[in-house]
Motif scaffolding. Sequence first.
Motif, mmCIF file in Angstrom:
data_model
loop_
_atom_site.group_PDB
_atom_site.id
_atom_site.type_symbol
_atom_site.label_atom_id
_atom_site.label_comp_id
_atom_site.label_asym_id
_atom_site.label_seq_id
_atom_site.Cartn_x
_atom_site.Cartn_y
_atom_site.Cartn_z
ATOM 1 N N VAL A 253 3.249 -36.035 26.273
ATOM 2 C CA VAL A 253 2.216 -37.023 26.585
ATOM 3 C C VAL A 253 2.484 -38.274 25.758
ATOM 4 N N ASN A 254 2.430 -39.413 26.410
ATOM 5 C CA ASN A 254 2.601 -40.686 25.713
ATOM 6 C C ASN A 254 1.436 -40.892 24.745
ATOM 7 N N ARG A 255 1.747 -41.049 23.476
ATOM 8 C CA ARG A 255 0.697 -41.154 22.461
ATOM 9 C C ARG A 255 -0.102 -42.448 22.591
ATOM 10 N N GLU A 256 0.501 -43.482 23.103
ATOM 11 C CA GLU A 256 -0.185 -44.773 23.196
ATOM 12 C C GLU A 256 -1.116 -44.840 24.403
ATOM 13 N N THR A 257 -0.675 -44.283 25.539
ATOM 14 C CA THR A 257 -1.466 -44.389 26.770
ATOM 15 C C THR A 257 -2.176 -43.097 27.158
ATOM 16 N N GLY A 258 -1.789 -41.969 26.575
ATOM 17 C CA GLY A 258 -2.402 -40.695 26.942
ATOM 18 C C GLY A 258 -2.055 -40.250 28.345
ATOM 19 N N THR A 259 -0.884 -40.639 28.819
ATOM 20 C CA THR A 259 -0.471 -40.299 30.183
ATOM 21 C C THR A 259 0.799 -39.459 30.174
ATOM 22 N N VAL A 260 1.020 -38.796 31.298
ATOM 23 C CA VAL A 260 2.237 -38.018 31.535
ATOM 24 C C VAL A 260 2.990 -38.677 32.686
ATOM 25 N N THR A 261 4.299 -38.761 32.563
ATOM 26 C CA THR A 261 5.118 -39.401 33.587
ATOM 27 C C THR A 261 5.614 -38.375 34.595
ATOM 28 N N LEU A 262 5.359 -38.641 35.866
ATOM 29 C CA LEU A 262 5.898 -37.857 36.962
ATOM 30 C C LEU A 262 6.954 -38.707 37.662
ATOM 31 N N ARG A 263 8.100 -38.147 37.931
ATOM 32 C CA ARG A 263 9.180 -38.912 38.574
ATOM 33 C C ARG A 263 9.367 -38.447 40.013
ATOM 34 N N ALA A 264 9.284 -39.410 40.934
ATOM 35 C CA ALA A 264 9.488 -39.143 42.359
ATOM 36 C C ALA A 264 10.766 -39.834 42.816
ATOM 37 N N ARG A 265 11.367 -39.264 43.845
ATOM 38 C CA ARG A 265 12.638 -39.794 44.372
ATOM 39 C C ARG A 265 12.437 -40.244 45.807
ATOM 40 N N PHE A 266 12.903 -41.470 46.118
ATOM 41 C CA PHE A 266 12.721 -42.053 47.441
ATOM 42 C C PHE A 266 14.060 -42.544 47.994
ATOM 43 N N PRO A 267 14.299 -42.349 49.271
ATOM 44 C CA PRO A 267 15.461 -43.004 49.882
ATOM 45 C C PRO A 267 15.224 -44.500 49.974
ATOM 46 N N ASN A 268 16.295 -45.276 49.810
ATOM 47 C CA ASN A 268 16.171 -46.734 49.829
ATOM 48 C C ASN A 268 17.364 -47.342 50.567
#
Length: 390
Positions: A253-268
């Motif tokens: 968990v990011n200590r500054e924002t209190g968030t967790v990063t989820l990574r998604a993959r998209f075709p481009n």
Amino acid sequence: MTALILLAACSGGDKAKQGGKGKPTPTVGYVVVQPTSVDIVTELSGRTNAFESSDVRPQVNGIIRRRLFTEGSLVQRGQILYEIDPRLYRAAVNEARANLQSARANAEATKILADRYKPLADMEAISRQDYTNAIASARQATASVGQTSAALDTAQINLKFTTVPAPITGRIGRSLFTVGALVSASQTDPLAQIQRLDPMFVDIQQSAADMLALRRSLGRNGIVATRADVKLTLEDGEAYGPSGSVEFSEAIVNRETGTVTLRARFPNPQGLLLPGMFVRARFAQAINNRAFLVPQAAVARDAKGNATLFVVDKANKAVQKTIKADRTQGAYWVVTSGLEAGDRIVTQGLSKLVPNQAVKPVPETEAQRIEAPSKDQLRKSDKTSPNKAG
């Protein structure tokens, strides 16, 4: 006078039949609800990131002689991008090659000498020490061959580094150094940067509290995890066409924002997504198998903001219930508590409905019956018609 009294009495009698307890029972339309599977949809903000990103850096010191690419173009892995002046490194290769030849010649001579000393030492024509020294000299010469060979390899590698290739396939940005610039292997700035933009990553930020609540709810009340498609909304408010999928969730968990990063993959494939863009991601993290979909017209809010609706009970009375409806899905409220399978939800005739009022329920989809007017009604209509007057 008697006629007026009788008329008033008749008029009062008709009003008594229509009002008060004699008021006709209102007809309401209803729908029967059953539990169904509803996605628990989350909409979060995110930023786009390149699938692969690599700095083009020099590995030797020297002057840039040529730049062999067009800025902003697509480059292939291994394609030569820069050429650094190779003359010093070519000379180093020639010197290392000569040193290797010299070391090989010396190794051959010392080996021959040691071989000649062996029978003489056995005959005691020479001292054993001289023979031992000859063997040591031969071994040193052999080791020198290995050292000079490694020096030649190093010189050849450095000469190869005078041509700087693309480390990955992708779109290259602007060149930060021009022809004639002095570059070094220890410099902080790269020569250029290459980014692979198809596919593209989107890093989504979710609060740790929401993720914790979701994980605790899994397995309860019919909520199960799912892997669903992710939809994007771009900065201009338009939807991005291709769908993506969540690859992983970080374990910190990011200590500054209190968030967790989820990574998604998209075709481009068209290159519409660029690194650093702000987007909104909408996706389902779980499925509720015991939710109800209720038409939005049936749900109201009380003074405290609680969601309420009317349900027709077995005695055909309109019973008001408080429900939990936190979000919508299309034309429906998603109700997660407060209802039971088979409840008849009032969707029509709600304007003057009061709790516990007797009603005449009919299905919402039932067509209204329109009967032809009777002869008496037609006769009265003709008499009151303006065309028939006077």
